[in-house]
Motif scaffolding. Structure first.
Motif, PDB file in Angstrom:
ATOM      1  N   THR A   7      13.168   0.959 -22.072  1.00  0.00           N
ATOM      2  CA  THR A   7      13.416   2.365 -21.758  1.00  0.00           C
ATOM      3  C   THR A   7      14.908   2.596 -21.616  1.00  0.00           C
ATOM      4  N   VAL A   8      15.314   3.820 -21.883  1.00  0.00           N
ATOM      5  CA  VAL A   8      16.709   4.206 -21.713  1.00  0.00           C
ATOM      6  C   VAL A   8      16.735   5.230 -20.593  1.00  0.00           C
ATOM      7  N   ASN A   9      17.458   4.925 -19.523  1.00  0.00           N
ATOM      8  CA  ASN A   9      17.518   5.848 -18.398  1.00  0.00           C
ATOM      9  C   ASN A   9      18.591   6.908 -18.657  1.00  0.00           C
ATOM     10  N   PRO A  10      18.639   7.967 -17.825  1.00  0.00           N
ATOM     11  CA  PRO A  10      19.612   9.045 -18.049  1.00  0.00           C
ATOM     12  C   PRO A  10      21.065   8.607 -18.066  1.00  0.00           C
ATOM     13  N   GLU A  11      21.396   7.507 -17.427  1.00  0.00           N
ATOM     14  CA  GLU A  11      22.769   7.018 -17.455  1.00  0.00           C
ATOM     15  C   GLU A  11      23.097   6.350 -18.776  1.00  0.00           C
ATOM     16  N   GLY A  12      22.096   6.097 -19.615  1.00  0.00           N
ATOM     17  CA  GLY A  12      22.323   5.487 -20.914  1.00  0.00           C
ATOM     18  C   GLY A  12      22.065   3.998 -20.942  1.00  0.00           C
ATOM     19  N   ASN A  13      21.652   3.401 -19.829  1.00  0.00           N
ATOM     20  CA  ASN A  13      21.351   1.967 -19.811  1.00  0.00           C
ATOM     21  C   ASN A  13      19.948   1.718 -20.340  1.00  0.00           C
ATOM     22  N   ILE A  14      19.778   0.598 -21.011  1.00  0.00           N
ATOM     23  CA  ILE A  14      18.482   0.231 -21.555  1.00  0.00           C
ATOM     24  C   ILE A  14      17.797  -0.697 -20.575  1.00  0.00           C
ATOM     25  N   ASN A  15      16.542  -0.403 -20.260  1.00  0.00           N
ATOM     26  CA  ASN A  15      15.753  -1.244 -19.367  1.00  0.00           C
ATOM     27  C   ASN A  15      14.682  -1.945 -20.194  1.00  0.00           C
ATOM     28  N   VAL A  16      14.593  -3.258 -20.038  1.00  0.00           N
ATOM     29  CA  VAL A  16      13.562  -4.035 -20.717  1.00  0.00           C
ATOM     30  C   VAL A  16      12.600  -4.497 -19.643  1.00  0.00           C
ATOM     31  N   GLY A  17      11.317  -4.196 -19.817  1.00  0.00           N
ATOM     32  CA  GLY A  17      10.370  -4.582 -18.786  1.00  0.00           C
ATOM     33  C   GLY A  17       8.991  -4.807 -19.362  1.00  0.00           C
ATOM     34  N   HIS A  62      19.486  15.331 -21.874  1.00  0.00           N
ATOM     35  CA  HIS A  62      20.749  16.023 -22.113  1.00  0.00           C
ATOM     36  C   HIS A  62      20.519  17.403 -22.721  1.00  0.00           C
ATOM     37  N   ARG A  63      19.548  17.503 -23.628  1.00  0.00           N
ATOM     38  CA  ARG A  63      19.248  18.798 -24.243  1.00  0.00           C
ATOM     39  C   ARG A  63      18.729  19.757 -23.181  1.00  0.00           C
ATOM     40  N   ARG A  64      17.891  19.252 -22.295  1.00  0.00           N
ATOM     41  CA  ARG A  64      17.345  20.102 -21.235  1.00  0.00           C
ATOM     42  C   ARG A  64      18.442  20.519 -20.253  1.00  0.00           C
ATOM     43  N   GLU A  65      19.363  19.599 -19.949  1.00  0.00           N
ATOM     44  CA  GLU A  65      20.489  19.955 -19.077  1.00  0.00           C
ATOM     45  C   GLU A  65      21.306  21.089 -19.678  1.00  0.00           C
ATOM     46  N   LYS A  66      21.570  21.015 -20.984  1.00  0.00           N
ATOM     47  CA  LYS A  66      22.332  22.071 -21.658  1.00  0.00           C
ATOM     48  C   LYS A  66      21.572  23.390 -21.619  1.00  0.00           C
ATOM     49  N   LEU A  67      20.265  23.325 -21.850  1.00  0.00           N
ATOM     50  CA  LEU A  67      19.442  24.522 -21.816  1.00  0.00           C
ATOM     51  C   LEU A  67      19.452  25.147 -20.422  1.00  0.00           C
ATOM     52  N   ILE A  68      19.328  24.314 -19.399  1.00  0.00           N
ATOM     53  CA  ILE A  68      19.350  24.814 -18.028  1.00  0.00           C
ATOM     54  C   ILE A  68      20.701  25.437 -17.709  1.00  0.00           C
TER      55      ILE A  68
END
Length: 160
Positions: A7-17, A62-68
């Motif tokens: 997964t990629v979190n909002p900070e841009g880091n990739i999480n492997v789990g 990020h798209r939702r942040e811009k829309l908001i």
């Protein structure tokens, strides 16, 4: 690697789990998106081994942040428009109520008793009044037009 989720979190880091464990926070390994394993980017490696990559709304985040942000910028205007429309609708309701009360009082004077606004007599009277008002407006319009034609515009006299 079948139960592994990246997964990629909002900070841009990739999480492997692992999906198999009940607590995903204990099973995730936080790595950078630029991480290379065996010379390959982590995303390409995951595609080769058919590991599910779940981008946890990074793009959509990020798209939702811009829309908001855009909608929040529009908010004062939207509120002002809503208030203006509400004022106009209240004013229109007051005018309609005043008109209805005037028509009911005219019907009371004409018939000598209180008339139900749904009765055919009242509706007939309203139609007559509206017809008379329409004739008056037409007559006023015609008179204004005749006055404009009768009084031609004279050019200003030369001051020589």
């Amino acid at each position: 690697m079948k139960g592994v989720v990246i997964t990629v979190n909002p900070e841009g880091n990739i999480n492997v789990g692992s999906r198999l464990q009940s607590d995903p926070s204990n099973s995730c390994l936080n790595i950078s998106p630029k991480t290379r394993v065996g010379g390959l980017p982590i995303t390409q490696l995951c595609l080769q081994h058919r590991i599910n990559i779940c981008y946890t709304n990074l793009f959509y985040f990020h798209r939702r942040e811009k829309l908001i942000a855009a909608n929040m910028a529009k908010m004062p205007k939207m509120i002002a428009d809503w208030r203006r429309e509400k004022r106009e609708s209240k004013l229109k309701q007051k005018e309609e109520k005043a008109r209805r009360d005037m028509l009911l009082s005219q019907a009371r004077e004409r018939f000598g008793y209180a008339v139900d606004p749904r009765s055919p007599k009242f509706l007939e009277m309203v139609a007559e009044i509206e017809k008379e008002e329409k004739k008056r407006r037409k007559l006023v319009k015609r008179r204004l037009k005749e006055e404009q034609v009768a009084a031609p515009v004279t050019p200003p006299a030369d001051s020589s």
